[in-house]
Design a protein around this motif. Structure first.
Motif, PDB file in Angstrom:
ATOM      1  N   SER A  94      22.425  25.989  13.470  1.00  9.31           N
ATOM      2  CA  SER A  94      22.805  26.093  14.889  1.00  9.31           C
ATOM      3  C   SER A  94      22.458  24.843  15.685  1.00  9.31           C
ATOM      4  CB  SER A  94      22.143  27.317  15.513  1.00  9.31           C
ATOM      5  OG  SER A  94      20.735  27.198  15.426  1.00  9.31           O
ATOM      6  N   SER A  95      21.418  24.135  15.312  1.00  6.20           N
ATOM      7  CA  SER A  95      21.001  22.959  16.077  1.00  6.20           C
ATOM      8  C   SER A  95      21.459  21.644  15.446  1.00  6.20           C
ATOM      9  CB  SER A  95      19.475  22.946  16.192  1.00  6.20           C
ATOM     10  OG  SER A  95      18.910  22.886  14.900  1.00  6.20           O
ATOM     11  N   SER A  96      22.340  21.698  14.449  1.00  6.74           N
ATOM     12  CA  SER A  96      22.729  20.499  13.717  1.00  6.74           C
ATOM     13  C   SER A  96      23.927  19.795  14.364  1.00  6.74           C
ATOM     14  CB  SER A  96      23.076  20.876  12.280  1.00  6.74           C
ATOM     15  OG  SER A  96      23.387  19.725  11.547  1.00  6.74           O
ATOM     16  N   THR A  97      24.092  18.524  13.977  1.00  9.98           N
ATOM     17  CA  THR A  97      25.227  17.716  14.448  1.00  9.98           C
ATOM     18  C   THR A  97      26.064  17.270  13.258  1.00  9.98           C
ATOM     19  OG1 THR A  97      23.994  15.645  14.307  1.00  9.98           O
ATOM     20  CG2 THR A  97      23.862  16.863  16.391  1.00  9.98           C
ATOM     21  N   ALA A  98      27.241  16.771  13.551  1.00 13.39           N
ATOM     22  CA  ALA A  98      28.116  16.257  12.498  1.00 13.39           C
ATOM     23  C   ALA A  98      27.490  15.029  11.842  1.00 13.39           C
ATOM     24  CB  ALA A  98      29.490  15.915  13.076  1.00 13.39           C
ATOM     25  N   THR A  99      26.799  14.230  12.619  1.00 15.26           N
ATOM     26  CA  THR A  99      26.153  13.028  12.081  1.00 15.26           C
ATOM     27  C   THR A  99      25.053  13.399  11.091  1.00 15.26           C
ATOM     28  OG1 THR A  99      26.586  11.951  14.191  1.00 15.26           O
ATOM     29  CG2 THR A  99      25.058  10.853  12.714  1.00 15.26           C
ATOM     30  N   ALA A 100      24.264  14.429  11.420  1.00 12.65           N
ATOM     31  CA  ALA A 100      23.199  14.859  10.509  1.00 12.65           C
ATOM     32  C   ALA A 100      23.773  15.391   9.201  1.00 12.65           C
ATOM     33  CB  ALA A 100      22.340  15.920  11.189  1.00 12.65           C
ATOM     34  N   ALA A 101      24.849  16.146   9.295  1.00 14.10           N
ATOM     35  CA  ALA A 101      25.488  16.686   8.085  1.00 14.10           C
ATOM     36  C   ALA A 101      26.082  15.559   7.240  1.00 14.10           C
ATOM     37  CB  ALA A 101      26.560  17.685   8.473  1.00 14.10           C
ATOM     38  N   GLU A 102      26.719  14.614   7.890  1.00 18.27           N
ATOM     39  CA  GLU A 102      27.300  13.481   7.171  1.00 18.27           C
ATOM     40  C   GLU A 102      26.212  12.640   6.525  1.00 18.27           C
ATOM     41  OE1 GLU A 102      30.341   9.757   8.052  1.00 18.27           O
ATOM     42  OE2 GLU A 102      30.186  11.405   9.491  1.00 18.27           O
ATOM     43  N   ASP A 103      25.106  12.432   7.234  1.00 24.72           N
ATOM     44  CA  ASP A 103      23.992  11.661   6.675  1.00 24.72           C
ATOM     45  C   ASP A 103      23.395  12.343   5.448  1.00 24.72           C
ATOM     46  OD1 ASP A 103      24.294   9.690   8.547  1.00 24.72           O
ATOM     47  OD2 ASP A 103      22.655  10.383   9.849  1.00 24.72           O
ATOM     48  N   ARG A 104      23.284  13.642   5.503  1.00 24.30           N
ATOM     49  CA  ARG A 104      22.725  14.388   4.362  1.00 24.30           C
ATOM     50  C   ARG A 104      23.614  14.233   3.129  1.00 24.30           C
ATOM     51  NH1 ARG A 104      19.403  19.778   4.560  1.00 24.30           N
ATOM     52  NH2 ARG A 104      19.089  20.030   2.340  1.00 24.30           N
ATOM     53  N   ALA A 105      24.909  14.369   3.302  1.00 22.31           N
ATOM     54  CA  ALA A 105      25.838  14.195   2.177  1.00 22.31           C
ATOM     55  C   ALA A 105      25.840  12.752   1.680  1.00 22.31           C
ATOM     56  CB  ALA A 105      27.240  14.617   2.595  1.00 22.31           C
ATOM     57  N   THR A 106      25.800  11.802   2.610  1.00 18.18           N
ATOM     58  CA  THR A 106      25.804  10.385   2.243  1.00 18.18           C
ATOM     59  C   THR A 106      24.551  10.025   1.451  1.00 18.18           C
ATOM     60  OG1 THR A 106      27.133   9.842   4.177  1.00 18.18           O
ATOM     61  CG2 THR A 106      25.921   8.040   3.166  1.00 18.18           C
ATOM     62  N   ASN A 107      23.400  10.563   1.840  1.00 20.91           N
ATOM     63  CA  ASN A 107      22.159  10.267   1.110  1.00 20.91           C
ATOM     64  C   ASN A 107      22.229  10.757  -0.334  1.00 20.91           C
ATOM     65  OD1 ASN A 107      21.016   9.055   3.334  1.00 20.91           O
ATOM     66  ND2 ASN A 107      19.946  10.897   4.013  1.00 20.91           N
ATOM     67  N   ILE A 108      22.800  11.916  -0.540  1.00 17.35           N
ATOM     68  CA  ILE A 108      22.922  12.445  -1.907  1.00 17.35           C
ATOM     69  C   ILE A 108      23.865  11.578  -2.738  1.00 17.35           C
ATOM     70  CG2 ILE A 108      23.809  14.390  -3.248  1.00 17.35           C
ATOM     71  CD1 ILE A 108      22.682  16.178  -1.002  1.00 17.35           C
ATOM     72  N   LEU A 109      24.995  11.213  -2.162  1.00 21.53           N
ATOM     73  CA  LEU A 109      25.961  10.396  -2.904  1.00 21.53           C
ATOM     74  C   LEU A 109      25.428   8.994  -3.173  1.00 21.53           C
ATOM     75  CD1 LEU A 109      29.215  11.582  -1.129  1.00 21.53           C
ATOM     76  CD2 LEU A 109      28.433  12.169  -3.430  1.00 21.53           C
ATOM     77  N   THR A 110      24.688   8.442  -2.233  1.00 20.80           N
ATOM     78  CA  THR A 110      24.099   7.117  -2.437  1.00 20.80           C
ATOM     79  C   THR A 110      23.042   7.174  -3.538  1.00 20.80           C
ATOM     80  OG1 THR A 110      24.505   6.591  -0.121  1.00 20.80           O
ATOM     81  CG2 THR A 110      22.927   5.200  -1.286  1.00 20.80           C
ATOM     82  N   ALA A 111      22.255   8.238  -3.568  1.00 21.24           N
ATOM     83  CA  ALA A 111      21.234   8.382  -4.613  1.00 21.24           C
ATOM     84  C   ALA A 111      21.862   8.507  -6.000  1.00 21.24           C
ATOM     85  CB  ALA A 111      20.374   9.604  -4.325  1.00 21.24           C
TER      86      ALA A 111
END
Length: 163
Positions: A89-106
């Motif tokens: 409920s308190s999340s943003t699109a940027t936070a969600a995108e960052d989370r996915a990007t961190n996994i793919l970068t790793a």
């Protein structure tokens, strides 16, 4: 006195004499075995030449296929984690995108894009669906530089309900 030794008939026992006759018989017999050995080597080399391209194709095809399976799995995990973050409920699109990007970068995934195709997670109301799509090309992520399979886009899509 001349002696003739025949070496074309394999049933003959070696001469029971010593000296030149025995040496000539042994030499003739070893040449015959050497010719057979060379013939067998030539047949083995021909069989290897026929089978080698098939084996190479199987090995490199297996490497390509397993790298695509790894890429698809990485995209699925990243899309799931991005959707999970976006559903808060308190999340943003940027936070969600960052989370996915961190996994793919790793996982060393290159050339990917994270999208929210239906709606922005920030404007979604509680109980509405939030979809996350991640797209990546196969060619920059191929260990063999996509030599055997043409470039394709793999897509992972996860849908969750907003909290």
């Amino acid at each position: 006195m001349t002696t003739t030794i025949q070496c074309h008939v394999p049933e003959f026992d070696p001469p029971r004499t010593s000296g030149i006759e025995a040496l000539a018989y042994t030499s003739c017999r070893s040449n015959r075995n050497g010719a057979r050995r060379q013939s067998r080597r030539a047949v083995a080399a021909a069989e290897f030449a026929v089978c080698l391209p098939i084996l190479v194709l199987l090995v490199f095809g297996s490497i390509e296929a397993s790298s695509f399976i790894f890429l698809k799995q990485a995209l699925s995990v990243a899309a799931y984690e991005g959707a999970r973050e976006a559903a808060l409920s308190s999340s943003t699109a940027t936070a969600a995108e960052d989370r996915a990007t961190n996994i793919l970068t790793a996982r060393n995934v290159r050339g990917f894009a994270v999208r929210f195709p239906d709606r922005n997670p920030e404007t979604a109301k509680r109980g509405e669906e939030i979809a996350v799509e991640i797209v990546a090309s196969t060619q920059p992520n191929s260990p063999l530089a996509g030599q055997f399979i043409s470039n394709r886009d793999l897509v992972a899509r996860v849908v969750m309900l907003k909290e």
